[in-house]
Scaffold this motif. Structure first.
Motif, PDB file in Angstrom:
ATOM      1  N   MET A 214     -20.604 -11.762  -5.835  1.00 56.34           N
ATOM      2  CA  MET A 214     -21.563 -12.740  -5.324  1.00 56.34           C
ATOM      3  C   MET A 214     -20.705 -13.887  -4.803  1.00 56.34           C
ATOM      4  O   MET A 214     -19.912 -14.453  -5.564  1.00 56.34           O
ATOM      5  CB  MET A 214     -22.382 -13.198  -6.536  1.00 56.34           C
ATOM      6  CG  MET A 214     -23.635 -13.948  -6.242  1.00 56.34           C
ATOM      7  SD  MET A 214     -24.554 -14.126  -7.832  1.00 56.34           S
ATOM      8  CE  MET A 214     -25.889 -15.163  -7.293  1.00 56.34           C
ATOM      9  N   ILE A 215     -20.777 -14.179  -3.530  1.00 52.47           N
ATOM     10  CA  ILE A 215     -19.923 -15.233  -2.996  1.00 52.47           C
ATOM     11  C   ILE A 215     -20.747 -16.321  -2.318  1.00 52.47           C
ATOM     12  O   ILE A 215     -21.889 -16.102  -1.914  1.00 52.47           O
ATOM     13  CB  ILE A 215     -18.891 -14.696  -1.972  1.00 52.47           C
ATOM     14  CG1 ILE A 215     -19.618 -14.099  -0.763  1.00 52.47           C
ATOM     15  CG2 ILE A 215     -17.960 -13.691  -2.602  1.00 52.47           C
ATOM     16  CD1 ILE A 215     -18.720 -13.897   0.420  1.00 52.47           C
ATOM     17  N   LEU A 216     -20.112 -17.498  -2.229  1.00 54.33           N
ATOM     18  CA  LEU A 216     -20.705 -18.600  -1.476  1.00 54.33           C
ATOM     19  C   LEU A 216     -19.787 -18.844  -0.300  1.00 54.33           C
ATOM     20  O   LEU A 216     -18.564 -18.939  -0.484  1.00 54.33           O
ATOM     21  CB  LEU A 216     -20.788 -19.851  -2.352  1.00 54.33           C
ATOM     22  CG  LEU A 216     -21.246 -21.133  -1.645  1.00 54.33           C
ATOM     23  CD1 LEU A 216     -22.710 -21.041  -1.243  1.00 54.33           C
ATOM     24  CD2 LEU A 216     -21.013 -22.354  -2.536  1.00 54.33           C
TER      25      LEU A 216
ATOM     26  N   SER B 126     -22.781 -12.812   5.915  1.00 58.21           N
ATOM     27  CA  SER B 126     -22.873 -12.945   7.371  1.00 58.21           C
ATOM     28  C   SER B 126     -24.267 -12.554   7.865  1.00 58.21           C
ATOM     29  O   SER B 126     -24.716 -13.041   8.897  1.00 58.21           O
ATOM     30  CB  SER B 126     -21.808 -12.099   8.064  1.00 58.21           C
ATOM     31  OG  SER B 126     -22.163 -10.728   8.060  1.00 58.21           O
ATOM     32  N   ILE B 127     -24.929 -11.667   7.146  1.00 61.91           N
ATOM     33  CA  ILE B 127     -26.293 -11.297   7.524  1.00 61.91           C
ATOM     34  C   ILE B 127     -27.206 -12.518   7.410  1.00 61.91           C
ATOM     35  O   ILE B 127     -28.025 -12.791   8.291  1.00 61.91           O
ATOM     36  CB  ILE B 127     -26.820 -10.158   6.620  1.00 61.91           C
ATOM     37  CG1 ILE B 127     -26.044  -8.876   6.874  1.00 61.91           C
ATOM     38  CG2 ILE B 127     -28.313  -9.926   6.837  1.00 61.91           C
ATOM     39  CD1 ILE B 127     -26.198  -8.312   8.261  1.00 61.91           C
ATOM     40  N   ALA B 128     -27.016 -13.265   6.337  1.00 65.02           N
ATOM     41  CA  ALA B 128     -27.808 -14.490   6.178  1.00 65.02           C
ATOM     42  C   ALA B 128     -27.445 -15.493   7.268  1.00 65.02           C
ATOM     43  O   ALA B 128     -28.318 -16.110   7.883  1.00 65.02           O
ATOM     44  CB  ALA B 128     -27.576 -15.077   4.790  1.00 65.02           C
ATOM     45  N   ALA B 129     -26.149 -15.619   7.541  1.00 61.97           N
ATOM     46  CA  ALA B 129     -25.696 -16.567   8.562  1.00 61.97           C
ATOM     47  C   ALA B 129     -26.236 -16.171   9.929  1.00 61.97           C
ATOM     48  O   ALA B 129     -26.683 -17.018  10.700  1.00 61.97           O
ATOM     49  CB  ALA B 129     -24.169 -16.621   8.587  1.00 61.97           C
TER      50      ALA B 129
ATOM     51  N   GLY C  31     -36.934 -18.643  -3.806  1.00 67.45           N
ATOM     52  CA  GLY C  31     -37.378 -19.617  -2.815  1.00 67.45           C
ATOM     53  C   GLY C  31     -36.397 -19.776  -1.663  1.00 67.45           C
ATOM     54  O   GLY C  31     -36.502 -20.715  -0.872  1.00 67.45           O
ATOM     55  N   VAL C  32     -35.440 -18.857  -1.548  1.00 63.35           N
ATOM     56  CA  VAL C  32     -34.447 -18.947  -0.476  1.00 63.35           C
ATOM     57  C   VAL C  32     -34.653 -17.775   0.490  1.00 63.35           C
ATOM     58  O   VAL C  32     -34.938 -16.650   0.070  1.00 63.35           O
ATOM     59  CB  VAL C  32     -33.014 -18.888  -1.056  1.00 63.35           C
ATOM     60  CG1 VAL C  32     -31.986 -19.066   0.054  1.00 63.35           C
ATOM     61  CG2 VAL C  32     -32.827 -19.932  -2.140  1.00 63.35           C
ATOM     62  N   GLU C  33     -34.511 -18.050   1.802  1.00 61.50           N
ATOM     63  CA  GLU C  33     -34.585 -16.999   2.810  1.00 61.50           C
ATOM     64  C   GLU C  33     -33.616 -15.874   2.456  1.00 61.50           C
ATOM     65  O   GLU C  33     -32.427 -16.129   2.251  1.00 61.50           O
ATOM     66  CB  GLU C  33     -34.203 -17.559   4.187  1.00 61.50           C
ATOM     67  CG  GLU C  33     -35.345 -18.152   4.973  1.00 61.50           C
ATOM     68  CD  GLU C  33     -36.467 -17.156   5.204  1.00 61.50           C
ATOM     69  OE1 GLU C  33     -36.163 -16.019   5.580  1.00 61.50           O
ATOM     70  OE2 GLU C  33     -37.632 -17.522   4.986  1.00 61.50           O
ATOM     71  N   THR C  34     -34.084 -14.648   2.404  1.00 61.06           N
ATOM     72  CA  THR C  34     -33.212 -13.540   2.005  1.00 61.06           C
ATOM     73  C   THR C  34     -33.332 -12.369   2.975  1.00 61.06           C
ATOM     74  O   THR C  34     -34.423 -12.065   3.454  1.00 61.06           O
ATOM     75  CB  THR C  34     -33.586 -13.075   0.583  1.00 61.06           C
ATOM     76  OG1 THR C  34     -33.505 -14.184  -0.295  1.00 61.06           O
ATOM     77  CG2 THR C  34     -32.653 -11.983   0.102  1.00 61.06           C
ATOM     78  N   PHE C  35     -32.202 -11.760   3.282  1.00 62.78           N
ATOM     79  CA  PHE C  35     -32.187 -10.580   4.152  1.00 62.78           C
ATOM     80  C   PHE C  35     -31.267  -9.531   3.568  1.00 62.78           C
ATOM     81  O   PHE C  35     -30.222  -9.869   3.008  1.00 62.78           O
ATOM     82  CB  PHE C  35     -31.708 -10.961   5.557  1.00 62.78           C
ATOM     83  CG  PHE C  35     -32.582 -11.977   6.214  1.00 62.78           C
ATOM     84  CD1 PHE C  35     -33.732 -11.590   6.883  1.00 62.78           C
ATOM     85  CD2 PHE C  35     -32.267 -13.330   6.135  1.00 62.78           C
ATOM     86  CE1 PHE C  35     -34.550 -12.545   7.469  1.00 62.78           C
ATOM     87  CE2 PHE C  35     -33.089 -14.277   6.728  1.00 62.78           C
ATOM     88  CZ  PHE C  35     -34.231 -13.887   7.391  1.00 62.78           C
TER      89      PHE C  35
ATOM     90  N   LEU D 286     -28.103 -24.815   1.273  1.00 62.79           N
ATOM     91  CA  LEU D 286     -28.155 -23.355   1.177  1.00 62.79           C
ATOM     92  C   LEU D 286     -29.203 -22.841   2.160  1.00 62.79           C
ATOM     93  O   LEU D 286     -30.370 -23.220   2.096  1.00 62.79           O
ATOM     94  CB  LEU D 286     -28.527 -22.927  -0.248  1.00 62.79           C
ATOM     95  CG  LEU D 286     -28.645 -21.408  -0.444  1.00 62.79           C
ATOM     96  CD1 LEU D 286     -27.310 -20.725  -0.191  1.00 62.79           C
ATOM     97  CD2 LEU D 286     -29.157 -21.073  -1.823  1.00 62.79           C
ATOM     98  N   SER D 287     -28.785 -21.982   3.086  1.00 56.27           N
ATOM     99  CA  SER D 287     -29.698 -21.582   4.157  1.00 56.27           C
ATOM    100  C   SER D 287     -30.073 -20.117   4.128  1.00 56.27           C
ATOM    101  O   SER D 287     -30.827 -19.664   4.985  1.00 56.27           O
ATOM    102  CB  SER D 287     -29.087 -21.920   5.511  1.00 56.27           C
ATOM    103  OG  SER D 287     -28.799 -23.294   5.581  1.00 56.27           O
ATOM    104  N   GLY D 288     -29.523 -19.374   3.166  1.00 57.77           N
ATOM    105  CA  GLY D 288     -29.920 -17.973   3.132  1.00 57.77           C
ATOM    106  C   GLY D 288     -29.098 -17.151   2.165  1.00 57.77           C
ATOM    107  O   GLY D 288     -27.967 -17.501   1.836  1.00 57.77           O
TER     108      GLY D 288
END
Lengths: 380, 380
Positions: free
Chosen positions: B88-90, B367-370, B174-178, B134-136
């Motif tokens: 799990m990375i940030l 990167s998918i979230a980005a 509550g965070v956008e997830t893909f 945090l955007s995703g």
DNA sequence: GTTGATTTGTTCATTTTCTGAACTTAGTGT
DNA sequence: ACACTAAGTTCAGAAAATGAACAAATCAAC
């Protein structure tokens, strides 16, 4: 004429050409615009003669009126440089062929431009408004074309290297001109006029003397980095197999093209002018004929299976000019696809077979011009 | 946050993420806007903290100032469900890994969502503004994912069928997830953060225990009609070859995956934990080792050659975690590509080899979230 | 029939977005 | 120091899109 459309107007033309007739409300939703904005845009395009109202659809509430492109708002000329004499057709925005004629084929771009210029007037005379509404000329040829659809990078058949054919014709005739590889032109015509209208990603495999292939991906023709996407004919199908004119061995072209099938037949002493001849032989139990068709069919099926595995298209459209696809060859092709595709996918990718007539290439060429008229060069 | 950007602002963010730092004038030209409009849009984005000024480029006239995305304007969490414990990375917008931790792997989506929720706070603590920016969250897994990047249609590894994982995690955190397929996630990270930034069409082939592959086409990830584009591992490479776990025979996976290489080695009585082991054996002249590497390399090379013929990508990026690619295996792969690609193309398609570390999948996930943050779900 | 519900499509004042032209700024070349 | 060049800004005005109210055309129900 297309240049004077605003970007919203062009977007609208594009979605109608992709989705068929739509009501104003549907278009507003698809483009993310308000009904108010749509109303104005639609009115302008109707006044310009680009759109017209078609059927009325009744449901609950006020019925909706579908708008469609006016088929005669633009005309296109398509020329195929694959045969001699070269067919030259005039067609409208629906792909309907209005007139047909021919011109002598040449390898000299200047002579081609001259022949087109000479042939145009009589072609345009066949429809009262074709002359003033001629919106483009499209040319189909065998070879590689650059991404501007203007230059032929290389063509073995025509013995060309970096020939700016479109520019020459554009200058000579004063009409917007685009050139394209034969298989890619067929794909565009199937997307625009044919049976793949509503499919966003599909591949066309055209079987003739050679084997051509082209991909639509996410609604756009994918040309590849060097314009070479779809060169399936030179996939290695039989590693270490017979030498191919391209220099390598075991290419699909040496096994499954009509040219290869005819040659193999001749080598076995079988008369073979068209596919039907050898299919007939096979149906009477001729072992050599059966062997040839089996080999050719398995090869083509394997290549298509690889294509499915790699690209997962929404449709494979196999076009052919030859006799039929119901015989042994077609059966083997379908079997080979089945056995070489991931079981999860087997049968998931529709395979459609389409017999085409001698107009395919010229009509494909015309569709290139129509595509550039409808979508424009810019993807804004 | 992304939701409050106007469509022009989002377009601008997209072209910078694709083309790297650009001056206002360059951006205006690329987007077809006036300098005046650009000026305003850029100012707004700088005020929002999304863009910042970087180098000044001197030429004739007033120097231009390049604008780039502010790396810390958004943070993303990436999780790989390919290993246990799951990394799990940030990371920030440049793909820089800021923190790393792990969580227990589970097959129960609810348990996964719970583990993520528990792990998030400590991960976000590692950077002062990560929590609010945090955007995703992105998740990489082995299996098929639908086009909304929300549902896992099928995963053999996780034994899933139609699991709406992203929705579950989105609701829980509550965070956008893909979510995305592993190979496709790697392709996106190479396009966004890696060595394929400026290339519009390319394919990534990732070699590990299995073989993955994904395509970028015209600047967009191409997922295929059923999300199955790039399933190169189950292309038939040796017709009638060994049975594969997928049910068919002679798949690339049975010949060239590390799993296959290890199994073949074991069958020949060779010790093989990593590729280096058998490469070493081969270099000392062990016939069995040489045979295995030859077979595996030819298979992979042939598959890549087919891919090149079919799609004509601008780059083939081969990623691998194993030892090295300089030995016999790599040589044979390159040779096989050369001999199976149309001579006109041979050498035209750059093949790049990249050794990747254990973070690939988690970074790919991030990167998918980005990507969803930068480009957004809508392609307007 | 008449009435109400329902949905399409239009109108128009208002807001948002973009443009063109003039201008300022920050350099290079001589 | 001087012209020259190109980047970026400002601002009034044009263009495009919106929202809300409304007109139009049908179905469904009583």
């Amino acid at each position: 004429m297309n240049a004077l459309l605003t970007s919203s107007q062009r977007q609208l033309v594009r979605i109608i050409s992709e989705s068929g007739p739509l009501s104003r409300t549907e278009m507003a939703n698809l483009l993310g615009l308000s009904k108010a904005a749509m109303s104005g845009i639609a009115r302008d395009l109707i006044d310009l003669g680009v759109l017209h109202e078609t059927e009325t659809v009744y449901g609950q509430g006020r019925p909706s009126v579908r708008l469609d492109l006016h088929p005669e708002c633009a005309f296109f000329v398509g020329i195929s440089l694959l045969e001699d004499p070269a067919p030259m057709i005039l067609c409208d925005l629906n792909g309907k062929i209005i007139a047909r004629q021919a011109m002598p084929l040449s390898r000299d771009p200047q002579v081609i431009a001259e022949a087109i210029t000479e042939g145009l007037p009589s072609l345009l005379e066949t429809h009262p408004s074709a002359k003033e509404k001629l919106s483009g000329i499209g040319i189909a040829l065998s070879g590689f074309v650059d991404e501007t659809q203007s230059n032929c990078v290389q063509s073995t058949l025509l013995n060309w290297q970096d020939v700016p054919l479109a520019k020459i014709i554009r200058e000579r005739t004063g009409v917007e001109t685009f050139i394209e590889n034969d298989a890619k032109a067929v794909a565009v015509s199937e997307k625009l006029f044919g049976s793949a209208r509503e499919i966003q990603s599909f591949s066309v495999v055209s079987l003739g003397d050679g084997i051509g292939c082209a991909h639509f991906i996410d609604g756009k023709l994918y040309r590849g980095n060097h314009g070479g996407a779809g060169e399936i004919a030179h996939c290695t199908i039989e590693p270490g197999g017979s030498p191919c004119r391209c220099g390598k061995r075991g290419c699909l072209d040496t096994v499954s093209s009509m040219k290869a099938i005819k040659e193999m037949s001749r080598a076995e002493g079988l008369e073979c002018v068209s596919l039907s001849d050898i299919e007939n032989e096979a149906s009477t139990g001729n072992a050599a004929a059966i062997r040839i068709l089996h080999r050719a069919g398995s090869g083509l099926g394997l290549a298509i299976a690889n294509l499915i595995q790699i690209n997962d298209p929404g449709l494979i459209l196999i076009t052919h000019v030859e006799g039929s696809f119901d015989g042994l060859f077609g059966t083997v092709v379908n079997q080979a696809i089945e056995t070489n595709v991931l079981p999860r996918y087997a049968g998931q990718t529709p395979i459609r077979i389409k017999r085409v007539d001698g107009d395919v290439w010229a009509r494909g060429a015309a569709s290139i011009a129509a595509h550039n008229f409808l979508i424009g060069p810019n993807t804004n």
